[in-house]
Design an enzyme around this catalytic site. Structure first.
Site, PDB file in Angstrom:
ATOM      1  N   ARG A 162       0.824  -1.213   0.000  1.00 24.09           N
ATOM      2  CA  ARG A 162       0.000   0.000   0.000  1.00 24.09           C
ATOM      3  C   ARG A 162       0.855   1.259   0.000  1.00 24.09           C
ATOM      4  NH1 ARG A 162      -4.569  -1.914   4.218  1.00 24.09           N
ATOM      5  NH2 ARG A 162      -2.796  -1.945   5.632  1.00 24.09           N
ATOM      6  N   THR A 219       3.213 -17.986   2.639  1.00 25.55           N
ATOM      7  CA  THR A 219       3.451 -18.169   4.079  1.00 25.55           C
ATOM      8  C   THR A 219       2.598 -17.176   4.862  1.00 25.55           C
ATOM      9  OG1 THR A 219       5.335 -16.663   3.996  1.00 25.55           O
ATOM     10  CG2 THR A 219       5.845 -19.029   3.893  1.00 25.55           C
ATOM     11  N   ARG A 221      -1.477 -16.272   4.949  1.00 23.63           N
ATOM     12  CA  ARG A 221      -2.620 -17.005   5.491  1.00 23.63           C
ATOM     13  C   ARG A 221      -3.323 -17.674   4.314  1.00 23.63           C
ATOM     14  NH1 ARG A 221      -0.538 -16.838   9.728  1.00 23.63           N
ATOM     15  NH2 ARG A 221      -1.149 -15.697  11.598  1.00 23.63           N
ATOM     16  N   GLU A 250      -7.408 -24.719   7.949  1.00 24.49           N
ATOM     17  CA  GLU A 250      -6.437 -25.424   8.809  1.00 24.49           C
ATOM     18  C   GLU A 250      -7.086 -25.957  10.072  1.00 24.49           C
ATOM     19  OE1 GLU A 250      -2.804 -23.323   9.761  1.00 24.49           O
ATOM     20  OE2 GLU A 250      -2.759 -22.529   7.736  1.00 24.49           O
ATOM     21  N   HIS A 268       2.179 -25.330   8.333  1.00 25.20           N
ATOM     22  CA  HIS A 268       2.253 -24.051   9.056  1.00 25.20           C
ATOM     23  C   HIS A 268       3.504 -23.982   9.950  1.00 25.20           C
ATOM     24  CE1 HIS A 268      -0.417 -20.480  10.382  1.00 25.20           C
ATOM     25  NE2 HIS A 268       0.861 -20.186  10.572  1.00 25.20           N
TER      26      HIS A 268
HETATM   27  P1  NAP Z   1       3.744  -6.548   8.491  1.00 26.52           P
HETATM   28  O1  NAP Z   1       5.124  -6.103   8.825  1.00 26.52           O
HETATM   29  O2  NAP Z   1       2.586  -5.822   9.046  1.00 26.52           O
HETATM   30  O3  NAP Z   1       3.645  -6.586   6.883  1.00 26.52           O
HETATM   31  C1  NAP Z   1       2.467  -6.735   6.189  1.00 26.52           C
HETATM   32  C2  NAP Z   1       2.543  -5.869   4.954  1.00 26.52           C
HETATM   33  O4  NAP Z   1       1.386  -6.117   4.151  1.00 26.52           O
HETATM   34  C3  NAP Z   1       2.575  -4.380   5.253  1.00 26.52           C
HETATM   35  O5  NAP Z   1       3.547  -3.783   4.446  1.00 26.52           O
HETATM   36  C4  NAP Z   1       1.180  -3.933   4.868  1.00 26.52           C
HETATM   37  O6  NAP Z   1       1.132  -2.622   4.396  1.00 26.52           O
HETATM   38  C5  NAP Z   1       0.898  -4.860   3.717  1.00 26.52           C
HETATM   39  N1  NAP Z   1      -0.535  -4.905   3.425  1.00 26.52           N
HETATM   40  C6  NAP Z   1      -1.563  -4.983   4.300  1.00 26.52           C
HETATM   41  N2  NAP Z   1      -2.731  -5.002   3.643  1.00 26.52           N
HETATM   42  C7  NAP Z   1      -2.421  -4.906   2.325  1.00 26.52           C
HETATM   43  C8  NAP Z   1      -3.186  -4.842   1.148  1.00 26.52           C
HETATM   44  N3  NAP Z   1      -4.509  -4.885   1.198  1.00 26.52           N
HETATM   45  N4  NAP Z   1      -2.542  -4.753  -0.028  1.00 26.52           N
HETATM   46  C9  NAP Z   1      -1.201  -4.713  -0.079  1.00 26.52           C
HETATM   47  N5  NAP Z   1      -0.407  -4.759   1.010  1.00 26.52           N
HETATM   48  C10 NAP Z   1      -1.021  -4.845   2.197  1.00 26.52           C
HETATM   49  O7  NAP Z   1       3.540  -8.063   8.893  1.00 26.52           O
HETATM   50  P2  NAP Z   1       4.644  -9.251   8.916  1.00 26.52           P
HETATM   51  O8  NAP Z   1       5.263  -9.333  10.242  1.00 26.52           O
HETATM   52  O9  NAP Z   1       5.491  -9.096   7.707  1.00 26.52           O
HETATM   53  O10 NAP Z   1       3.666 -10.518   8.755  1.00 26.52           O
HETATM   54  C11 NAP Z   1       2.862 -10.670   7.591  1.00 26.52           C
HETATM   55  C12 NAP Z   1       1.898 -11.823   7.762  1.00 26.52           C
HETATM   56  O11 NAP Z   1       2.593 -13.064   7.665  1.00 26.52           O
HETATM   57  C13 NAP Z   1       1.202 -11.920   9.123  1.00 26.52           C
HETATM   58  O12 NAP Z   1       0.089 -11.061   9.219  1.00 26.52           O
HETATM   59  C14 NAP Z   1       0.812 -13.388   9.216  1.00 26.52           C
HETATM   60  O13 NAP Z   1      -0.488 -13.576   8.708  1.00 26.52           O
HETATM   61  C15 NAP Z   1       1.824 -14.073   8.303  1.00 26.52           C
HETATM   62  N6  NAP Z   1       2.745 -14.935   9.082  1.00 26.52           N
HETATM   63  C16 NAP Z   1       2.727 -16.290   8.864  1.00 26.52           C
HETATM   64  C17 NAP Z   1       3.597 -17.102   9.556  1.00 26.52           C
HETATM   65  C18 NAP Z   1       3.620 -18.580   9.305  1.00 26.52           C
HETATM   66  O14 NAP Z   1       3.888 -19.330  10.236  1.00 26.52           O
HETATM   67  N7  NAP Z   1       3.388 -19.025   8.093  1.00 26.52           N
HETATM   68  C19 NAP Z   1       4.487 -16.562  10.495  1.00 26.52           C
HETATM   69  C20 NAP Z   1       4.475 -15.182  10.689  1.00 26.52           C
HETATM   70  C21 NAP Z   1       3.595 -14.378   9.980  1.00 26.52           C
HETATM   71  P3  NAP Z   1       0.793  -1.357   5.365  1.00 26.52           P
HETATM   72  O15 NAP Z   1       2.121  -0.961   5.900  1.00 26.52           O
HETATM   73  O16 NAP Z   1       0.186  -0.390   4.462  1.00 26.52           O
HETATM   74  O17 NAP Z   1      -0.169  -1.871   6.428  1.00 26.52           O
END
Ligand code: NAP
Length: 311
Positions: A162, A219, A221, A250, A268
């Site tokens: 974004r 990775t 959701r 899941e 996961h």
């Molecule tokens: P983060 O730092 O908040 O990064 C998420 C990014 O996605 C931000 O840059 C956000 O932009 C962007 N975003 C949000 N909504 C969007 C949209 N509609 N269109 C485009 N970009 C968008 O989070 P993170 O720590 O990287 O984690 C990301 C996700 O990974 C988590 O929410 C979780 O679901 C998943 N995860 C999975 C595992 C696993 O075990 N597989 C482990 C950890 C995390 P903005 O800055 O504008 O909000």
């Protein structure tokens, strides 16, 4: 747990399964806080039944298992564990990327089945990773971690988010539209949180824009992808492959995936390292302790609850 026990009486689920919603509700009767796992669904109906809980300390960075609006309205603080799992999850994304591109899981199955009959030049040819283009959707912490790893592989990096991310720009990555990213990338990594905008973000139309040689890595959701559309595309080899750590329903996994060799499936495991789990445990405990001591927790999702209570 040791940290929590310094302050509170702690009831721990020692079973290797999520407790049911009914069991959870019983346990939370009279409890002030809960360290919640992803399988625990704190939807509006469930939250409305909580009488004493003041903090939901989610044991994850992605807090889509909690209706934050409902919690906020009830004055319950929601916390999460950002940052401490970034590297582990970015490693996992890259691991899946390599495994899918170089057919590592498929090769493992072949060797175990006693089917390895000797090296031949055309056997199990995969996709080169070095020098290819990776598209990162969601340029936050983990997306940036994936980009850092991609740079080490000499990849061209494009991203869709974004807003512009200077950390990614400094790695030589370019911000593009979603459509450009899907058309240009050899690999697509999903790193957005699950929210109303990202649910079903990658559907039939988006997959249709990808190269036939593209490999999709998730990775984030499960619900970010329309799984039916992905299965159909993998079956018809409209894209080359996928590496998945997360699923729509899941822990159930659509059995159609099991018949496909061009998908690598992980249960996961994104943040599943000893070191990361220790850091997540510490942060989730510190979050709960801070809230119950009336202090600001290190990682809060709905700070407006504290602001309201300060007035
Ligand atoms: P983060 O730092 O908040 O990064 C998420 C990014 O996605 C931000 O840059 C956000 O932009 C962007 N975003 C949000 N909504 C969007 C949209 N509609 N269109 C485009 N970009 C968008 O989070 P993170 O720590 O990287 O984690 C990301 C996700 O990974 C988590 O929410 C979780 O679901 C998943 N995860 C999975 C595992 C696993 O075990 N597989 C482990 C950890 C995390 P903005 O800055 O504008 O909000």
């Amino acid at each position: 747990m040791v940290l929590l026990r310094e302050y509170f009486r702690v009831d721990v689920n020692k079973e290797e399964r999520d407790i049911t919603q009914r069991e959870l509700l019983e346990k939370l009767d009279g409890a002030f806080g809960v360290v919640a796992m992803l399988g625990n669904k704190f939807d509006r109906g469930f939250i409305s039944k909580l009488k004493t809980v003041r903090v939901i300390s989610d044991f994850a960075v992605g807090y889509n298992n909690v209706d934050v609006k409902a919690a906020t309205e009830k004055g319950i603080v929601v916390t999460n564990t950002p940052g401490v799992l970034t590297d582990a999850t970015a490693d996992m994304a890259f691991g899946l990327l390599l495994a899918a591109a170089r057919r590592i899981a498929e090769g493992d199955r072949l060797v175990r089945a006693g089917e390895f009959k000797g090296w031949t030049p055309l056997m199990m040819l995969g996709h080169e990773v070095s020098g290819k283009t990776i598209g990162i959707i969601g340029a936050g912490r983990i997306g940036t971690g994936v980009a850092t790893r991609a740079k080490g592989f000499g990849m061209k990096i494009v991203y869709y988010s974004r807003r512009e991310n200077p950390d990614l720009d400094s790695l030589g990555a370019s911000l593009v539209t979603l459509e450009e990213l899907l058309r240009e990338s050899d690999f697509v990594s999903l790193n957005v949180p699950l929210n109303s905008e990202t649910r079903g973000m990658i559907g039939r139309r988006e997959i249709g824009l990808m190269k036939k040689s593209c490999i999709l890595i998730n990775t984030a959701r499960g619900e970010v992808i329309d799984e039916r559309a992905l299965i159909s595309a993998l079956k018809k080899t409209k894209i080359a492959g996928a590496g998945l750590d997360v699923y729509v329903d899941e822990p159930k996994v659509n059995r159609e995936f099991f018949r496909l060799d061009n998908v690598v499936l992980a249960p996961h495991l994104g943040s599943a390292t000893l070191e990361t789990r220790a850091r997540m445990s510490e942060l989730s405990a510190l979050n709960a302790i801070a809230v119950l001591k009336g202090e600001r927790p290190p990682a809060i999702v709905n700070p407006e609850v504290l602001e309201k209570s300060e007035v």
